[in-house]
Design an enzyme around this catalytic site. Structure first.
Site, mmCIF file in Angstrom:
data_model
loop_
_atom_site.group_PDB
_atom_site.id
_atom_site.type_symbol
_atom_site.label_atom_id
_atom_site.label_comp_id
_atom_site.label_asym_id
_atom_site.label_seq_id
_atom_site.Cartn_x
_atom_site.Cartn_y
_atom_site.Cartn_z
ATOM 1 N N LYS A 178 0.804 -1.223 0.000
ATOM 2 C CA LYS A 178 0.000 0.000 0.000
ATOM 3 C C LYS A 178 0.836 1.272 0.000
ATOM 4 C CE LYS A 178 -1.823 -2.062 3.477
ATOM 5 N NZ LYS A 178 -1.636 -3.462 3.103
ATOM 6 N N GLY A 206 1.028 -16.539 13.881
ATOM 7 C CA GLY A 206 1.383 -16.015 12.570
ATOM 8 C C GLY A 206 0.320 -15.128 11.962
ATOM 9 N N GLU A 265 2.217 -9.927 12.480
ATOM 10 C CA GLU A 265 3.668 -9.864 12.350
ATOM 11 C C GLU A 265 4.258 -9.427 13.691
ATOM 12 O OE1 GLU A 265 5.314 -10.706 9.696
ATOM 13 O OE2 GLU A 265 3.705 -10.809 8.198
ATOM 14 N N ASP A 293 -2.734 0.543 8.700
ATOM 15 C CA ASP A 293 -3.106 -0.344 7.591
ATOM 16 C C ASP A 293 -4.564 -0.116 7.190
ATOM 17 O OD1 ASP A 293 -2.576 -2.985 5.961
ATOM 18 O OD2 ASP A 293 -4.436 -3.346 7.052
ATOM 19 N N LYS A 307 -6.173 1.489 3.590
ATOM 20 C CA LYS A 307 -7.174 0.790 2.783
ATOM 21 C C LYS A 307 -8.400 1.664 2.508
ATOM 22 C CE LYS A 307 -5.686 -3.810 4.262
ATOM 23 N NZ LYS A 307 -5.910 -4.933 5.189
#
Length: 339
Positions: free
Chosen positions: A124, A206, A209, A220, A224
């Protein structure tokens, strides 16, 4: 139809993309009359390039990142270059997102556009920092850009907005667009555990991160909703125009208070008009537990488009993992090449 592909970034998503090309080559050839040839992989410490195509079955057994590129060249010594080779038809850009500077992806993308290559973006950073510049350059060079994977991985938010809602004015977009934060909030709700405990669990599984500040601080999600608004609501905003609050301060008490009201807390992304001005926000909010957005569990995502002619359209699901993101990139490649 043969299309030569260059991949920038051999991290978890990049490697999954290579696996998909290797697994689905025959299926894609038969269904879409499309032969995808992976010719190059770019990483920080060099590039591998083979005009006739890289041995994908060998590459997928190499380590991630630059180590994988260097490992590949131990077996295929002539394929190594100490500079990026951008000789192909399509660039798949999935380097690590850098929403402050755009990172190395900016140069890869600009150089590829100038060479007439179409672009598929998963990271991004370049879009969040240089959206208008890249779109204007692509228009001048008659190059196509797709980035559905950058807006919600496997959840086809961009496709729905561009194709299925064509002709309708989008009045608002509301979504849960980050699977990591949704998982953390969901675990806090289900198990009555602290934010720190839920985050630790997400890292161990997992889902998150180890460097997860972009997720939990809402960056994030903000990137978006910014891309969706600029693409679908004709805005010209940057990340600085988004009001952002993450989930670090959400406590067990906050979760319990919501639960007592038959509500859950979700990190919501919003794009809506207020006094005829488009507002972009990211913040944790209470929503009814039995609502569609409230029912999004685990690392799933969802979005609601409110339109003037088609009413409300809900879209929920989509794999929130590297394979799902890689599949979104593959979808974009196929759609670029449709006759």
């Amino acid at each position: 139809m043969i299309k030569r592909v260059i991949l920038a970034g051999f991290g978890n998503v990049g490697k999954e993309f290579v696996k998909l090309i290797d697994e689905k080559r025959l299926y894609i050839r038969e269904k879409y009359d499309l032969d995808l040839i992976l010719c190059g992989v770019l990483e920080k410490e060099g590039c591998i390039f083979e005009d006739g195509g890289i041995d994908t079955s060998y590459l997928i057994n190499c380590p991630l990142g630059s180590q994988g590129v260097l490992k590949y060249t131990e077996h295929y010594k002539e394929s190594y270059y100490n500079y990026p080779v951008l000789e192909g038809d399509i660039l798949i850009e999935c380097t690590q997102s850098n929403v402050k500077t755009g990172g190395p992806s900016i140069n890869y993308i600009i150089n590829s556009i100038n060479r007439g290559m179409d672009i598929v973006m998963l990271s991004k950073g370049a879009l969040a920092t240089n959206f208008n510049q890249l779109m204007e350059l692509a228009g001048k060079k008659d190059v196509k850009i797709k980035y559905s994977g950058a807006t919600a991985a496997a959840l086809p938010t961009m496709d729905l907005g561009v194709y299925s809602l064509a002709g309708a004015k989008i009045i608002s977009i509301t979504g849960v667009l980050n699977g990591t934060t949704n998982y953390i909030l969901n675990r806090m709700f289900e198990e009555n555990i602290s934010f720190e405990q839920a985050l630790k669990e997400a890292v161990e599984k997992g889902i998150a991160e180890r460097e997860n500040s972009m997720d939990i601080d809402g960056i994030d999600s903000a990137s978006k909703i910014l891309l969706l608004a600029n693409s679908l609501m004709n805005s010209n905003y940057s990340l600085e125009d988004v009001v952002i609050k993450g989930i670090r301060d959400i406590s067990k008490e906050d979760i319990l208070e919501a639960k007592n009201e038959n509500k859950v807390i979700k990190l919501l992304c919003k794009a809506y008009y207020k006094d005829e001005k488009l507002v972009l926000e990211v913040s944790p909010e209470k929503v009814h537990a039995n609502s569609l957005l409230g029912s999004i569990n685990g690392s799933n995502k969802g979005v609601v488009f409110n339109t003037d002619t088609m009413g409300e359209i809900y879209l929920i699901g989509g794999a929130s993992n590297p394979r799902g993101a890689a599949a979104a990139a593959l979808k974009d490649v196929i759609n670029l090449c449709r006759k």
